[in-house]
Design a protein around this motif. Structure first.
Motif, short mmCIF file in Angstrom:
data_model
loop_
_atom_site.label_atom_id
_atom_site.label_comp_id
_atom_site.label_asym_id
_atom_site.label_seq_id
_atom_site.Cartn_x
_atom_site.Cartn_y
_atom_site.Cartn_z
N SER A 58 0.63 -1.17 -0.01
CA SER A 58 0.06 0.03 0.01
C SER A 58 0.86 1.15 0.07
O SER A 58 2.18 1.34 0.24
CB SER A 58 -1.03 -0.08 1.13
OG SER A 58 -0.31 0.59 2.30
N TYR A 72 -7.10 -7.54 4.93
CA TYR A 72 -7.16 -6.40 4.26
C TYR A 72 -7.72 -6.51 2.83
O TYR A 72 -8.35 -5.80 2.31
CB TYR A 72 -5.63 -5.99 4.26
CG TYR A 72 -5.52 -4.62 3.39
CD1 TYR A 72 -5.45 -3.38 3.53
CD2 TYR A 72 -4.84 -5.04 1.95
CE1 TYR A 72 -5.26 -2.51 2.88
CE2 TYR A 72 -4.74 -3.73 1.07
CZ TYR A 72 -4.89 -2.64 1.39
OH TYR A 72 -4.68 -1.59 0.60
N ASN A 75 -11.50 -6.88 2.25
CA ASN A 75 -12.06 -5.44 2.61
C ASN A 75 -11.76 -4.61 1.32
O ASN A 75 -12.50 -3.44 1.19
CB ASN A 75 -11.75 -4.76 3.80
CG ASN A 75 -12.15 -5.47 5.08
OD1 ASN A 75 -13.14 -6.23 4.99
ND2 ASN A 75 -11.39 -5.42 6.12
N LEU A 76 -10.79 -4.87 0.50
CA LEU A 76 -10.45 -4.15 -0.62
C LEU A 76 -11.39 -3.73 -1.49
O LEU A 76 -11.56 -2.86 -2.25
CB LEU A 76 -8.97 -4.73 -1.29
CG LEU A 76 -8.33 -3.72 -2.18
CD1 LEU A 76 -7.78 -2.59 -1.68
CD2 LEU A 76 -7.18 -4.49 -2.60
N GLY A 77 -11.95 -4.87 -1.89
CA GLY A 77 -13.17 -4.70 -2.98
C GLY A 77 -12.60 -6.05 -4.07
O GLY A 77 -11.50 -6.50 -4.03
N THR A 79 -11.22 -7.87 -7.17
CA THR A 79 -10.24 -7.76 -7.96
C THR A 79 -10.65 -8.55 -9.46
O THR A 79 -10.89 -9.56 -9.33
CB THR A 79 -8.94 -8.12 -7.70
OG1 THR A 79 -8.43 -7.50 -6.44
CG2 THR A 79 -7.93 -8.16 -8.67
N VAL A 106 -9.62 -3.05 -9.57
CA VAL A 106 -10.31 -3.32 -8.35
C VAL A 106 -11.55 -2.53 -8.26
O VAL A 106 -11.49 -1.45 -8.44
CB VAL A 106 -9.32 -3.12 -7.16
CG1 VAL A 106 -10.28 -3.26 -5.78
CG2 VAL A 106 -8.04 -3.64 -7.08
N PHE A 108 -13.51 -0.93 -6.22
CA PHE A 108 -13.67 -0.68 -4.66
C PHE A 108 -15.13 -0.60 -4.37
O PHE A 108 -15.67 -0.61 -3.21
CB PHE A 108 -12.91 0.79 -4.36
CG PHE A 108 -11.63 0.54 -4.42
CD1 PHE A 108 -10.95 -0.10 -3.20
CD2 PHE A 108 -10.69 0.90 -5.24
CE1 PHE A 108 -9.54 -0.35 -3.31
CE2 PHE A 108 -9.39 0.91 -5.63
CZ PHE A 108 -8.68 0.33 -4.28
N VAL A 109 -16.01 0.09 -5.44
CA VAL A 109 -17.55 0.08 -5.02
C VAL A 109 -18.38 -0.77 -6.02
O VAL A 109 -18.08 -0.45 -7.51
CB VAL A 109 -17.96 1.60 -5.16
CG1 VAL A 109 -19.40 1.66 -4.91
CG2 VAL A 109 -17.27 2.60 -4.27
N THR A 114 -13.96 -0.03 -12.50
CA THR A 114 -12.85 -0.59 -11.71
C THR A 114 -11.76 0.60 -11.53
O THR A 114 -11.78 1.34 -12.49
CB THR A 114 -12.42 -1.90 -12.21
OG1 THR A 114 -11.86 -1.72 -13.51
CG2 THR A 114 -13.40 -2.78 -12.19
#
Length: 147
Positions: A58, A72, A75-77, A79, A106, A108-109, A114
């Motif tokens: 990160s 982690y 929780n990232l979203g 891929t 990724v 995230f939402v 992406t």
């Protein structure tokens, strides 16, 4: 700078290797990329990782062990894609160092476009006596996309 008095373990022989452990570094790399895109990557990623694996990642430089890193990642979203470029592999006996540029997409939402994350990546794989490869160290340094 932080120092540790911990003596390094012989990672190549100290942990049990799952029966499905990749038998080549190239198989391990392919399995790693594929695992990241699974709907639930945690069990597959965990199987590919040595229990004493250290992950440095990160933009702020987190240093995590296996369990914290998998939380982690969870929780990232999601891929959806992982591509690697300029891959080099150095084999040093029962250790292999893989360096590459990596691009991940990724979400995230969920439902939105992406986000592309690029990183310079180093993965250190260790081989057990039974021949399987496990990830012992992962370093990811994010970089800005070119252009």
């Amino acid at each position: 700078m932080t120092t540790s008095s911990t003596v390094a373990k012989d990672l190549a022989v100290s942990a049990p290797v799952p029966a499905s452990a990749p038998t080549t570094v190239e198989e391990a790399e392919a399995a790693w990329r594929t695992a990241q895109t699974l709907p639930d990557p945690e069990p597959t990623l965990r199987a590919l990782m040595h229990p004493d694996c250290v992950i440095v990642h990160s933009a702020v430089g987190h240093i995590h062990g296996v369990n914290d890193w998998l939380v982690y990642v969870g929780n990232l979203g999601r891929t959806s894609q992982v591509d690697t470029f300029d891959v080099t592999v150095q084999r040093l006996g029962t250790t292999a160092v893989v360096s590459c540029l990596q691009e991940m997409r990724v979400a995230f939402v969920p439902g939105l476009a992406t986000f592309v994350i690029q990183a310079a990546v180093t993965r250190v794989w260790v081989q057990s006596r039974s021949g399987g490869w496990q990830l012992a160290h992962l370093q990811m340094a994010r970089r800005l996309p070119p252009g």
